[in-house]
Write a protein that holds these residues in place. Sequence first.
Motif, mmCIF file in Angstrom:
data_model
loop_
_atom_site.group_PDB
_atom_site.id
_atom_site.type_symbol
_atom_site.label_atom_id
_atom_site.label_comp_id
_atom_site.label_asym_id
_atom_site.label_seq_id
_atom_site.Cartn_x
_atom_site.Cartn_y
_atom_site.Cartn_z
ATOM 1 N N ASP A 1 0.810 -1.220 0.000
ATOM 2 C CA ASP A 1 0.000 0.000 0.000
ATOM 3 C C ASP A 1 0.840 1.266 0.000
ATOM 4 O O ASP A 1 0.306 2.365 0.183
ATOM 5 N N GLY A 2 2.161 1.131 -0.187
ATOM 6 C CA GLY A 2 3.033 2.298 -0.224
ATOM 7 C C GLY A 2 3.371 2.870 1.128
ATOM 8 O O GLY A 2 3.854 4.007 1.221
ATOM 9 N N ARG A 3 3.158 2.105 2.176
ATOM 10 C CA ARG A 3 3.486 2.574 3.521
ATOM 11 C C ARG A 3 4.872 2.084 3.931
ATOM 12 O O ARG A 3 5.422 1.173 3.348
ATOM 13 N N PHE A 4 5.397 2.735 4.971
ATOM 14 C CA PHE A 4 6.702 2.382 5.546
ATOM 15 C C PHE A 4 7.796 2.586 4.498
ATOM 16 O O PHE A 4 7.736 3.530 3.729
ATOM 17 N N GLY A 5 8.808 1.750 4.468
ATOM 18 C CA GLY A 5 9.935 1.950 3.564
ATOM 19 C C GLY A 5 11.058 2.734 4.230
ATOM 20 O O GLY A 5 10.843 3.512 5.168
ATOM 21 N N ASN A 6 12.264 2.521 3.739
ATOM 22 C CA ASN A 6 13.468 3.154 4.290
ATOM 23 C C ASN A 6 13.761 4.437 3.515
ATOM 24 O O ASN A 6 13.995 4.393 2.305
ATOM 25 N N PRO A 7 13.783 5.596 4.165
ATOM 26 C CA PRO A 7 14.063 6.852 3.450
ATOM 27 C C PRO A 7 15.448 6.840 2.807
ATOM 28 O O PRO A 7 16.410 6.296 3.361
ATOM 29 N N LEU A 8 15.525 7.458 1.647
ATOM 30 C CA LEU A 8 16.767 7.535 0.877
ATOM 31 C C LEU A 8 16.846 8.890 0.209
ATOM 32 O O LEU A 8 15.859 9.371 -0.352
ATOM 33 N N GLU B 1 29.813 15.048 3.964
ATOM 34 C CA GLU B 1 29.208 16.078 4.820
ATOM 35 C C GLU B 1 27.699 16.123 4.618
ATOM 36 O O GLU B 1 26.931 16.202 5.596
ATOM 37 N N LEU B 2 27.242 16.068 3.366
ATOM 38 C CA LEU B 2 25.804 16.143 3.116
ATOM 39 C C LEU B 2 25.099 14.887 3.613
ATOM 40 O O LEU B 2 24.004 14.973 4.195
ATOM 41 N N ALA B 3 25.702 13.715 3.421
ATOM 42 C CA ALA B 3 25.085 12.481 3.912
ATOM 43 C C ALA B 3 24.896 12.531 5.426
ATOM 44 O O ALA B 3 23.859 12.117 5.959
ATOM 45 N N ALA B 4 25.897 13.066 6.127
ATOM 46 C CA ALA B 4 25.781 13.197 7.578
ATOM 47 C C ALA B 4 24.704 14.215 7.948
ATOM 48 O O ALA B 4 23.940 14.013 8.907
ATOM 49 N N ARG B 5 24.629 15.303 7.191
ATOM 50 C CA ARG B 5 23.655 16.347 7.503
ATOM 51 C C ARG B 5 22.225 15.871 7.241
ATOM 52 O O ARG B 5 21.309 16.169 8.012
ATOM 53 N N LEU B 6 22.017 15.125 6.153
ATOM 54 C CA LEU B 6 20.679 14.627 5.845
ATOM 55 C C LEU B 6 20.230 13.587 6.859
ATOM 56 O O LEU B 6 19.053 13.526 7.227
ATOM 57 N N GLY B 7 21.148 12.710 7.269
ATOM 58 C CA GLY B 7 20.825 11.745 8.314
ATOM 59 C C GLY B 7 20.092 10.507 7.856
ATOM 60 O O GLY B 7 19.695 9.687 8.694
ATOM 61 N N TYR B 8 19.886 10.337 6.538
ATOM 62 C CA TYR B 8 19.298 9.090 6.066
ATOM 63 C C TYR B 8 20.313 7.961 6.253
ATOM 64 O O TYR B 8 21.518 8.200 6.314
ATOM 65 N N SER B 9 19.836 6.726 6.289
ATOM 66 C CA SER B 9 20.802 5.635 6.455
ATOM 67 C C SER B 9 21.771 5.593 5.287
ATOM 68 O O SER B 9 22.931 5.209 5.449
ATOM 69 N N GLU B 10 21.327 6.011 4.089
ATOM 70 C CA GLU B 10 22.245 6.222 2.963
ATOM 71 C C GLU B 10 21.767 7.386 2.103
ATOM 72 O O GLU B 10 20.568 7.666 2.019
ATOM 73 N N GLN C 1 27.915 6.842 -6.227
ATOM 74 C CA GLN C 1 28.549 6.554 -4.946
ATOM 75 C C GLN C 1 27.499 6.551 -3.853
ATOM 76 O O GLN C 1 26.514 7.303 -3.921
ATOM 77 N N ILE C 2 27.739 5.721 -2.825
ATOM 78 C CA ILE C 2 26.805 5.539 -1.718
ATOM 79 C C ILE C 2 27.502 5.948 -0.419
ATOM 80 O O ILE C 2 28.588 5.455 -0.109
ATOM 81 N N PHE C 3 26.851 6.841 0.343
ATOM 82 C CA PHE C 3 27.403 7.277 1.627
ATOM 83 C C PHE C 3 26.376 7.085 2.737
ATOM 84 O O PHE C 3 25.207 7.442 2.586
ATOM 85 N N THR C 4 26.821 6.529 3.869
ATOM 86 C CA THR C 4 26.059 6.585 5.104
ATOM 87 C C THR C 4 26.425 7.881 5.809
ATOM 88 O O THR C 4 27.327 8.604 5.365
ATOM 89 N N PRO C 5 25.785 8.216 6.937
ATOM 90 C CA PRO C 5 26.226 9.395 7.680
ATOM 91 C C PRO C 5 27.662 9.300 8.193
ATOM 92 O O PRO C 5 28.250 10.331 8.546
#
Length: 242
Positions: free
Chosen positions: A14-21, A37-46, A59-63
């Motif tokens: 139903d389009g609920r939940f999900g991991n923000p990106l 720096e931006l990945a840390a500032r946004l705070g998403y898991s990636e 490229q993929i960055f975590t915080p």
Amino acid sequence: MTDVHVLRVFTDADGRFGNPLGVLLGAADWAADERQELAARLGYSETVFVDDASTGRLQIFTPACELAFAGHPLVGVGALLARTTGRPPRELRPVRLAEPVPARTDHDGTVWVRGAVADAPPWEHERLAGPAEVEGLVPPPLGRSPSAGEDKRWRRTQTWAWQDEAAGEVRARVFAADYGVVEDEACGSASLLLSAYLSRELTIRHGRGSVVRARPLGTDHAEIGGRVVHDGVRQVARMPRP
């Protein structure tokens, strides 16, 4: 200002939940320190920085750090590139991998990516007695490292239990303090590893209610798939460089 596409990956039907990106398109002129720096500032898991949409170079960055391979970012980028270019990509090219990552989209919109077990982050897996035990876990606040003798599951562990073993249904949560987040709502790479280790096709109810599908491919690869919702574009400031 910079446009960041905000997606939720591995939603339910139903389009609920999900991991923000967060995803930045046309990011070729962003330096590595700016990306982190931006990945840390946004705070998403990636957060994903797409250098070239036509080739899927990214490229993929975590915080806290860069990852060579991660599931929910690649599934999300596959859906976003299909939306923005009009055709689903057949492969994605994380710059830290020697080979591209095959991608496909089913007729129902489920996006799949194939990954090598060796390329996934080194997740631990902890099987618990049942779904209620998984759901009852309470992680400590971010920044508090476990002391000697304390439970270390909070650092980078997928905790899981069978919800229906005969049907291949799993209840899971991932804790990821090593990557700068307390809990990852829906972790594709850990789910890929779990499917490969169990040699089972799985439907994983992850986090609060996200849904990850995973299936093994031989002994050293697996694929993960899920639904993706686009939640719009967020504008963020690009920090001035010295």
